[in-house]
Enzyme design. Structure first.
Site, PDB file in Angstrom:
ATOM      1  N   GLY A   1      58.125   7.655  26.966  1.00  0.00           N
ATOM      2  CA  GLY A   1      56.561   8.189  27.069  1.00  0.00           C
ATOM      3  C   GLY A   1      56.654   9.358  27.842  1.00  0.00           C
ATOM      4  O   GLY A   1      57.677   9.866  28.449  1.00  0.00           O
TER       5      GLY A   1
ATOM      6  N   ARG B   1      56.391  12.532  32.727  1.00  0.00           N
ATOM      7  CA  ARG B   1      55.581  13.693  33.511  1.00  0.00           C
ATOM      8  C   ARG B   1      54.868  14.936  32.712  1.00  0.00           C
ATOM      9  O   ARG B   1      55.271  15.804  32.916  1.00  0.00           O
ATOM     10  CB  ARG B   1      56.821  14.227  34.340  1.00  0.00           C
ATOM     11  CG  ARG B   1      57.885  14.658  33.838  1.00  0.00           C
ATOM     12  CD  ARG B   1      58.566  15.943  34.336  1.00  0.00           C
ATOM     13  NE  ARG B   1      59.793  15.896  33.868  1.00  0.00           N
ATOM     14  CZ  ARG B   1      60.745  16.660  34.155  1.00  0.00           C
ATOM     15  NH1 ARG B   1      60.804  17.225  35.650  1.00  0.00           N
ATOM     16  NH2 ARG B   1      61.905  16.822  33.665  1.00  0.00           N
TER      17      ARG B   1
ATOM     18  N   ASP C   1      58.699  10.428  39.718  1.00  0.00           N
ATOM     19  CA  ASP C   1      57.316  10.805  40.091  1.00  0.00           C
ATOM     20  C   ASP C   1      56.370  11.611  39.358  1.00  0.00           C
ATOM     21  O   ASP C   1      55.192  12.001  39.636  1.00  0.00           O
ATOM     22  CB  ASP C   1      57.785  11.608  41.780  1.00  0.00           C
ATOM     23  CG  ASP C   1      58.757  12.809  41.496  1.00  0.00           C
ATOM     24  OD1 ASP C   1      58.970  13.304  40.154  1.00  0.00           O
ATOM     25  OD2 ASP C   1      59.263  13.334  42.083  1.00  0.00           O
TER      26      ASP C   1
ATOM     27  N   ARG D   1      52.430  23.771  28.326  1.00  0.00           N
ATOM     28  CA  ARG D   1      53.020  23.845  27.233  1.00  0.00           C
ATOM     29  C   ARG D   1      51.897  23.678  26.341  1.00  0.00           C
ATOM     30  O   ARG D   1      50.907  22.955  26.282  1.00  0.00           O
ATOM     31  CB  ARG D   1      54.070  22.723  26.845  1.00  0.00           C
ATOM     32  CG  ARG D   1      54.868  22.660  28.064  1.00  0.00           C
ATOM     33  CD  ARG D   1      56.226  21.800  27.641  1.00  0.00           C
ATOM     34  NE  ARG D   1      56.093  20.495  27.262  1.00  0.00           N
ATOM     35  CZ  ARG D   1      57.003  19.479  27.060  1.00  0.00           C
ATOM     36  NH1 ARG D   1      58.187  19.940  27.450  1.00  0.00           N
ATOM     37  NH2 ARG D   1      56.711  18.241  27.053  1.00  0.00           N
TER      38      ARG D   1
ATOM     39  N   ASP E   1      63.771  11.053  21.526  1.00  0.00           N
ATOM     40  CA  ASP E   1      62.271  11.390  22.286  1.00  0.00           C
ATOM     41  C   ASP E   1      62.383  12.771  22.499  1.00  0.00           C
ATOM     42  O   ASP E   1      61.289  13.311  22.820  1.00  0.00           O
ATOM     43  CB  ASP E   1      62.363  10.618  23.623  1.00  0.00           C
ATOM     44  CG  ASP E   1      63.597  10.774  24.543  1.00  0.00           C
ATOM     45  OD1 ASP E   1      64.936  10.541  24.052  1.00  0.00           O
ATOM     46  OD2 ASP E   1      63.308  11.455  25.825  1.00  0.00           O
ATOM     47  N   ASN E   2      63.426  13.508  22.205  1.00  0.00           N
ATOM     48  CA  ASN E   2      63.391  14.995  22.371  1.00  0.00           C
ATOM     49  C   ASN E   2      63.287  15.694  21.168  1.00  0.00           C
ATOM     50  O   ASN E   2      63.806  16.924  21.020  1.00  0.00           O
ATOM     51  CB  ASN E   2      64.328  15.699  23.472  1.00  0.00           C
ATOM     52  CG  ASN E   2      64.244  15.037  24.775  1.00  0.00           C
ATOM     53  OD1 ASN E   2      63.216  14.754  25.094  1.00  0.00           O
ATOM     54  ND2 ASN E   2      65.327  15.097  25.602  1.00  0.00           N
TER      55      ASN E   2
ATOM     56  N   ASP F   1      61.172  20.425  24.748  1.00  0.00           N
ATOM     57  CA  ASP F   1      61.838  19.666  26.005  1.00  0.00           C
ATOM     58  C   ASP F   1      62.918  20.339  26.541  1.00  0.00           C
ATOM     59  O   ASP F   1      64.220  20.072  26.146  1.00  0.00           O
ATOM     60  CB  ASP F   1      62.147  18.048  25.971  1.00  0.00           C
ATOM     61  CG  ASP F   1      61.063  17.278  26.039  1.00  0.00           C
ATOM     62  OD1 ASP F   1      59.778  17.753  26.191  1.00  0.00           O
ATOM     63  OD2 ASP F   1      61.148  15.960  26.127  1.00  0.00           O
TER      64      ASP F   1
HETATM   65  P1  AMP Z   1      64.107  13.797  29.374  1.00  0.00           P
HETATM   66  O1  AMP Z   1      65.306  13.673  29.417  1.00  0.00           O
HETATM   67  O2  AMP Z   1      63.382  15.195  30.372  1.00  0.00           O
HETATM   68  O3  AMP Z   1      63.639  14.182  27.925  1.00  0.00           O
HETATM   69  O4  AMP Z   1      63.151  12.684  29.947  1.00  0.00           O
HETATM   70  C1  AMP Z   1      63.431  11.370  29.454  1.00  0.00           C
HETATM   71  C2  AMP Z   1      62.267  10.510  29.937  1.00  0.00           C
HETATM   72  O5  AMP Z   1      62.098  10.516  31.278  1.00  0.00           O
HETATM   73  C3  AMP Z   1      60.921  10.872  29.320  1.00  0.00           C
HETATM   74  O6  AMP Z   1      60.111   9.777  29.131  1.00  0.00           O
HETATM   75  C4  AMP Z   1      60.304  11.593  30.518  1.00  0.00           C
HETATM   76  O7  AMP Z   1      59.038  11.622  30.523  1.00  0.00           O
HETATM   77  C5  AMP Z   1      60.857  10.755  31.821  1.00  0.00           C
HETATM   78  N1  AMP Z   1      60.896  11.903  32.867  1.00  0.00           N
HETATM   79  C6  AMP Z   1      61.988  12.637  33.258  1.00  0.00           C
HETATM   80  N2  AMP Z   1      61.614  13.166  34.567  1.00  0.00           N
HETATM   81  C7  AMP Z   1      60.768  12.522  35.063  1.00  0.00           C
HETATM   82  C8  AMP Z   1      59.872  12.691  36.024  1.00  0.00           C
HETATM   83  N3  AMP Z   1      60.358  13.357  37.167  1.00  0.00           N
HETATM   84  N4  AMP Z   1      59.168  11.582  36.512  1.00  0.00           N
HETATM   85  C9  AMP Z   1      58.846  10.845  35.453  1.00  0.00           C
HETATM   86  N5  AMP Z   1      59.368  10.659  34.198  1.00  0.00           N
HETATM   87  C10 AMP Z   1      60.212  11.522  34.224  1.00  0.00           C
HETATM   88 MG    MG Z   2      61.941  14.398  26.968  1.00  0.00          MG
END
Ligand code: AMP
Ligand code: MG
Length: 533
Positions: A110, A113, A145, A203, A280-281, A290
């Site tokens: 989900g 952030r 966070d 974005r 998810d990306n 992303d």
């Molecule tokens: P990503 O690898 O950046 O695509 O992130 C994978 C998942 O981790 C997604 O659900 C992001 O929303 C969550 N996520 C990444 N960084 C953070 C963060 N600093 N705080 C909260 N959720 C995060």
């Molecule tokens: Mg992502």
């Protein structure tokens, strides 16, 4: 076209917010981390920040929203796109999705952030979803966070816009704003956390729906909501397919496969490595989405990935991106199966991916070499040669366009070798054997060019339109970040401007087309990045 009046205050934007209007909401109003069932989103407010400062904005994206320059330089713009104020019509929410991370089902992820502000309908009736990345915790933040640091925000902001100007399908970036607060990050997860500057990127895309948005519903056997989200997506983002039906679901999947294939062809053309192609990306619209530990190929190496988190297996290395996109589409096919309940149509969609990619790749690589028809032998021999010695991909393809096919063959080969000299990182690698093989390839290539009989100038212009001169070299982004962390944003602006015209020779900007300097070979942020951001 009639020139349209620009908006002079953010409260004049028109929002229709169809996503939250038509899809079911999480009933729990509290912003606490949890599993969210039976809903596509949770309402959540951005976190207020102390002292926002707008570092940069993209006037092209502002234009998509009909925003005047006056709005973009206003304090209100800074406040709104840092998350401190919702403009009239904004209704903020975080969406629920799941995903396969590095090949494993990860369950609910989900918008952890990312906080959506709603969907603007511009004066051309286009729909643009605005989303703040790094504006604080949401129910999907798990154990983190919800914040983002300046370094990753600079990278997302610049790369989204650079990709757009390169002609690669991508989400866009409206603004880059410092929050005035610090965020603690352990960049390499090695027990060395430090306080970094916090930032928020706004974005912009027609939709941020991902493969994982559908996967989570099927994983939870929520076929009813799966159908609701699929119907919504087709009606909103694929209206040309007509009213949803079993046949339309099939066509829709094929269309997603086709768009994904086209996007990957572009990545391979420009040397972009996403780094985290988890499901998810993956955008349902076939957009690059992303921007995390992505990187640009410097020396052409199909085995390279910038992502240190993936250093052992290199699942998402450059040469594997086409296969990984296919793998992700198989997961999407599984997720959409309950809507179609037949395997054959989904297999047909996957075949569309393979065909579109294969065809698109051949056309692309032929165009990069100025060949009027794809030549299997020439192309595969070149791609075998390039990684044997460190060869800068971007420089190689720009320089090879300078070949003079009017010269005698031997002279033309010598001239080509002179032109290519600058593409090599380690001239000592150019052994006699290698030179012989390269000469051999160049002779065959130049002979083909002679047969084609396309004038040098015409071929060169066509090649330069698909081979960028300027890309967001990893070390260039890092230099801009180093300065930005010291409060100097000039390089961000300079790169944003440079990358608006990636295919044009910019005579006063030649230094940005240079090979990666030696100091950047092993420096963090230049060749090695992690998911920490
Ligand atoms: P990503 O690898 O950046 O695509 O992130 C994978 C998942 O981790 C997604 O659900 C992001 O929303 C969550 N996520 C990444 N960084 C953070 C963060 N600093 N705080 C909260 N959720 C995060
Ligand atoms: Mg992502």
């Amino acid at each position: 076209m009639k020139s349209l009046a620009k908006i002079t205050h953010l409260d004049q934007l028109t929002f229709d917010n169809r996503f939250i209007g038509e899809l079911p909401a999480d009933e729990e109003p509290l912003n606490t981390r949890r599993q969210v069932f039976g809903a596509c989103y949770s309402k959540v407010l951005p976190t207020q920040v102390a002292k926002p400062h707008c570092v940069a904005y993209s006037y092209e994206v502002a234009d998509l929203l009909d925003l005047s320059d006056e709005v973009c330089v206003s304090n209100d713009f800074t406040q709104v796109f840092a998350g401190n104020r919702l403009a009239n019509g904004m209704e903020s929410y975080a969406t629920c999705y799941g995903g396969h991370q590095f090949g494993n089902w990860a369950g609910q992820l989900g918008d952890g952030r990312a906080i959506n502000l709603g969907e603007v309908i511009n004066q051309r009736s286009e729909r643009w979803t605005l989303q703040l990345k790094g504006a604080g915790a949401t129910p999907y933040s798990r154990n983190s966070d919800g914040l983002a640091v300046l370094r990753s925000s600079v990278r997302e902001f610049l790369c989204s816009e650079a990709m757009y100007h390169l002609g690669v399908p991508t989400t866009r970036a409206l603004s880059l704003t410092l929050t005035g607060e610090t965020v603690v990050r352990d960049m390499f997860y090695d027990g060395n956390p430090r306080a970094e500057l916090g930032a928020v990127v706004c974005r912009v895309a027609p939709s941020f729906t991902r493969f994982g948005s559908f996967q989570i519903l099927t994983a939870r056997s929520d076929t009813s909501l799966l159908k609701t989200l699929a119907d919504y997506t087709i009606r909103t983002d694929f209206p040309e397919l007509g009213e949803p039906s079993t046949a339309v679901y099939t066509q829709w999947f094929s269309e997603i496969c086709r768009r994904t294939a086209e996007m990957i062809v572009h990545w391979q053309r420009v040397g972009f490595v996403h780094g985290v192609m988890n499901t998810d990306n993956m955008s349902i619209l076939g957009l690059t989405i992303d921007y995390g530990p992505y990187g640009w190929l410097e020396n052409y190496d199909p085995n390279w990935t910038p992502n240190t988190t993936d250093a052992d297996i290199k699942r998402y290395r450059f040469g594997r991106q086409p296969a990984m996109a296919y793998w992700n589409l198989v997961q999407l096919a599984n997720a959409l199966y309950p809507l179609i309940e037949r395997v054959e149509p989904l297999k047909a969609g996957l075949a569309v991916y393979n065909d579109t990619f294969e065809q698109g790749w051949q056309t692309m690589i032929a165009a990069k070499l100025g060949l009027t028809v794809f030549d299997e032998t020439l192309c595969s021999e070149l791609l075998a040669l390039l990684p044997l010695v460190e060869t800068d991909m971007t420089i190689f393809f720009r320089q090879i366009a300078l070949i003079d096919s009017n010269l005698e063959l031997a002279q033309s080969v010598d001239h080509a070798i002179e032109q290519l000299a600058d593409a090599y990182y380690l001239p000592e690698q150019l052994t006699a054997d290698y030179r012989e093989r390269l000469n051999h390839w160049l002779s065959a290539y130049i002979q083909t060019l002679k047969q084609q009989a396309v004038p040098n100038e015409v071929r060169r212009e066509a090649m330069n339109a698909v081979n960028p001169k300027y890309v967001l070299r990893n070390y260039l982004a890092q230099l801009a970040i180093d300065d930005a962390e010291q409060g100097n944003f000039a390089k961000i602006h300079e790169l944003l401007e440079l990358l608006r015209h990636p295919y044009h020779e910019q005579t006063d900007k030649q230094q940005f087309a240079a090979k990666r300097p030696d100091w950047a070979r092993q420096r963090a942020g230049c060749s090695m990045l992690s998911c920490s951001s």
